[in-house]
Design a protein around this motif. Structure first.
Motif, PDB file in Angstrom:
ATOM      1  N   MET A 162       0.770  -1.170   0.019  1.00  0.00           N
ATOM      2  CA  MET A 162       0.017  -0.009   0.195  1.00  0.00           C
ATOM      3  C   MET A 162       0.565   1.305   0.020  1.00  0.00           C
ATOM      4  O   MET A 162       0.613   2.337  -0.573  1.00  0.00           O
ATOM      5  CB  MET A 162      -1.126   0.169   1.484  1.00  0.00           C
ATOM      6  CG  MET A 162      -1.925  -0.808   1.338  1.00  0.00           C
ATOM      7  SD  MET A 162      -3.063  -0.764  -0.433  1.00  0.00           S
ATOM      8  CE  MET A 162      -3.778   0.700   0.060  1.00  0.00           C
ATOM      9  N   VAL A 172       1.225   2.815  -3.348  1.00  0.00           N
ATOM     10  CA  VAL A 172       0.003   3.451  -4.138  1.00  0.00           C
ATOM     11  C   VAL A 172       0.312   4.942  -3.656  1.00  0.00           C
ATOM     12  O   VAL A 172       0.468   5.240  -2.516  1.00  0.00           O
ATOM     13  CB  VAL A 172      -1.287   2.572  -3.728  1.00  0.00           C
ATOM     14  CG1 VAL A 172      -2.258   3.376  -4.315  1.00  0.00           C
ATOM     15  CG2 VAL A 172      -1.165   1.292  -4.026  1.00  0.00           C
ATOM     16  N   GLU A 185      -4.406   8.100  -4.488  1.00  0.00           N
ATOM     17  CA  GLU A 185      -5.089   7.015  -4.974  1.00  0.00           C
ATOM     18  C   GLU A 185      -5.374   6.009  -3.691  1.00  0.00           C
ATOM     19  O   GLU A 185      -6.421   5.355  -4.021  1.00  0.00           O
ATOM     20  CB  GLU A 185      -4.283   6.204  -6.058  1.00  0.00           C
ATOM     21  CG  GLU A 185      -4.021   7.044  -7.181  1.00  0.00           C
ATOM     22  CD  GLU A 185      -5.274   7.024  -7.990  1.00  0.00           C
ATOM     23  OE1 GLU A 185      -6.111   6.461  -8.048  1.00  0.00           O
ATOM     24  OE2 GLU A 185      -5.391   7.969  -8.858  1.00  0.00           O
ATOM     25  N   ARG A 186      -4.567   6.081  -2.741  1.00  0.00           N
ATOM     26  CA  ARG A 186      -4.656   5.086  -1.657  1.00  0.00           C
ATOM     27  C   ARG A 186      -5.916   5.111  -1.168  1.00  0.00           C
ATOM     28  O   ARG A 186      -6.451   3.937  -0.615  1.00  0.00           O
ATOM     29  CB  ARG A 186      -3.584   5.473  -0.461  1.00  0.00           C
ATOM     30  CG  ARG A 186      -3.230   4.407   0.434  1.00  0.00           C
ATOM     31  CD  ARG A 186      -1.918   4.557   1.257  1.00  0.00           C
ATOM     32  NE  ARG A 186      -0.817   4.919   0.367  1.00  0.00           N
ATOM     33  CZ  ARG A 186       0.042   5.558   0.769  1.00  0.00           C
ATOM     34  NH1 ARG A 186      -0.002   5.897   2.100  1.00  0.00           N
ATOM     35  NH2 ARG A 186       1.151   6.080   0.138  1.00  0.00           N
ATOM     36  N   PHE A 233      -8.538   3.448  -3.379  1.00  0.00           N
ATOM     37  CA  PHE A 233      -8.420   1.915  -3.184  1.00  0.00           C
ATOM     38  C   PHE A 233      -8.742   1.105  -1.832  1.00  0.00           C
ATOM     39  O   PHE A 233      -9.412   0.185  -1.828  1.00  0.00           O
ATOM     40  CB  PHE A 233      -6.799   1.757  -3.599  1.00  0.00           C
ATOM     41  CG  PHE A 233      -6.483   0.297  -3.763  1.00  0.00           C
ATOM     42  CD1 PHE A 233      -7.170  -0.451  -4.799  1.00  0.00           C
ATOM     43  CD2 PHE A 233      -5.578  -0.326  -2.971  1.00  0.00           C
ATOM     44  CE1 PHE A 233      -6.797  -1.912  -4.794  1.00  0.00           C
ATOM     45  CE2 PHE A 233      -5.168  -1.862  -3.103  1.00  0.00           C
ATOM     46  CZ  PHE A 233      -6.023  -2.449  -4.032  1.00  0.00           C
ATOM     47  N   LEU A 254     -12.421   1.039  -2.001  1.00  0.00           N
ATOM     48  CA  LEU A 254     -12.729  -0.072  -2.822  1.00  0.00           C
ATOM     49  C   LEU A 254     -12.543  -1.388  -2.276  1.00  0.00           C
ATOM     50  O   LEU A 254     -13.487  -2.296  -2.426  1.00  0.00           O
ATOM     51  CB  LEU A 254     -12.011   0.126  -4.332  1.00  0.00           C
ATOM     52  CG  LEU A 254     -12.213  -1.157  -5.292  1.00  0.00           C
ATOM     53  CD1 LEU A 254     -13.706  -1.181  -5.798  1.00  0.00           C
ATOM     54  CD2 LEU A 254     -11.311  -1.077  -6.517  1.00  0.00           C
ATOM     55  N   LEU A 255     -11.496  -1.660  -1.375  1.00  0.00           N
ATOM     56  CA  LEU A 255     -11.219  -2.912  -0.855  1.00  0.00           C
ATOM     57  C   LEU A 255     -12.119  -3.137   0.249  1.00  0.00           C
ATOM     58  O   LEU A 255     -12.658  -4.379   0.264  1.00  0.00           O
ATOM     59  CB  LEU A 255      -9.647  -2.779  -0.114  1.00  0.00           C
ATOM     60  CG  LEU A 255      -8.605  -3.037  -1.256  1.00  0.00           C
ATOM     61  CD1 LEU A 255      -7.222  -2.955  -0.499  1.00  0.00           C
ATOM     62  CD2 LEU A 255      -8.632  -4.527  -1.960  1.00  0.00           C
ATOM     63  N   LEU A 280     -12.638  -8.886  -7.169  1.00  0.00           N
ATOM     64  CA  LEU A 280     -11.961  -7.314  -7.353  1.00  0.00           C
ATOM     65  C   LEU A 280     -11.260  -7.392  -8.665  1.00  0.00           C
ATOM     66  O   LEU A 280     -10.441  -8.224  -8.890  1.00  0.00           O
ATOM     67  CB  LEU A 280     -10.837  -7.043  -6.333  1.00  0.00           C
ATOM     68  CG  LEU A 280      -9.965  -6.038  -6.198  1.00  0.00           C
ATOM     69  CD1 LEU A 280     -10.680  -4.692  -6.355  1.00  0.00           C
ATOM     70  CD2 LEU A 280      -8.789  -6.153  -5.381  1.00  0.00           C
ATOM     71  N   THR A 339      -9.340  -4.220 -10.950  1.00  0.00           N
ATOM     72  CA  THR A 339      -9.033  -2.831 -11.032  1.00  0.00           C
ATOM     73  C   THR A 339      -7.562  -2.632 -11.522  1.00  0.00           C
ATOM     74  O   THR A 339      -6.524  -3.483 -11.314  1.00  0.00           O
ATOM     75  CB  THR A 339      -9.305  -2.048  -9.781  1.00  0.00           C
ATOM     76  OG1 THR A 339      -9.061  -0.854  -9.914  1.00  0.00           O
ATOM     77  CG2 THR A 339      -8.038  -2.489  -8.564  1.00  0.00           C
ATOM     78  N   ASP A 340      -7.493  -1.553 -12.154  1.00  0.00           N
ATOM     79  CA  ASP A 340      -6.068  -1.031 -12.366  1.00  0.00           C
ATOM     80  C   ASP A 340      -5.464  -0.097 -11.504  1.00  0.00           C
ATOM     81  O   ASP A 340      -6.422   0.844 -11.172  1.00  0.00           O
ATOM     82  CB  ASP A 340      -5.890  -0.474 -14.045  1.00  0.00           C
ATOM     83  CG  ASP A 340      -6.162  -1.760 -14.825  1.00  0.00           C
ATOM     84  OD1 ASP A 340      -6.138  -1.246 -16.062  1.00  0.00           O
ATOM     85  OD2 ASP A 340      -5.778  -2.682 -14.700  1.00  0.00           O
ATOM     86  N   LEU A 341      -4.261   0.229 -11.099  1.00  0.00           N
ATOM     87  CA  LEU A 341      -3.982   0.857  -9.936  1.00  0.00           C
ATOM     88  C   LEU A 341      -2.646   1.614 -10.289  1.00  0.00           C
ATOM     89  O   LEU A 341      -1.571   0.857 -10.561  1.00  0.00           O
ATOM     90  CB  LEU A 341      -3.939   0.147  -8.762  1.00  0.00           C
ATOM     91  CG  LEU A 341      -3.660   0.801  -7.318  1.00  0.00           C
ATOM     92  CD1 LEU A 341      -4.778   1.746  -7.066  1.00  0.00           C
ATOM     93  CD2 LEU A 341      -3.482  -0.230  -6.605  1.00  0.00           C
TER      94      LEU A 341
END
Length: 111
Positions: A2, A5, A9-10, A13, A16-17, A27, A29-31
């Motif tokens: 993490m 990231v 964006e963290r 994300f 989302l998690l 899950l 996704t692109d990150l």
């Protein structure tokens, strides 16, 4: 992981998690990702929940793939197509061609 990231964006994300885990959903996704040497990459994550014999979620299994080169190639494709379209003279739509031909007294295709 993490920490790699980007900070902006963290939080998205992590949200989302939390949602994925709360609903035991897949899950995908692109990150964006920053390697320890400072290089920027894009990773693709696909994971699905695992369930124990009682039907309870007990973890996730999946893959993480570096898709930076693919994303860069995809980003170049639309620009190349736009340049080609800009180099071509505009073509009138077929209906417009037929209408102009009728006004000039010439037969048009399909009439």
């Amino acid at each position: 992981m993490m920490r790699m990231v980007p900070r902006e964006e963290r939080l998205l994300f992590m949200r989302l998690l939390r949602d994925v885990v709360a609903h035991n959903s897949v899950l995908v996704t692109d990150l964006p990702f920053t390697l320890l040497d400072g290089r920027k990459r894009v990773i693709h994550i696909e994971a699905e929940p695992e369930f124990n014999e009682h039907g309870n979620a007990c973890g996730y299994t999946g893959v993480i793939q570096d898709v930076t080169d693919r994303r860069m190639a995809e980003d170049r494709i639309p620009r190349a197509g736009q340049l080609r379209r800009a180099d071509r003279p505009a073509q009138p739509p077929p209906a417009d061609v037929a209408r102009r031909a009728r006004h000039r007294g010439r037969p048009s295709h399909g009439s």
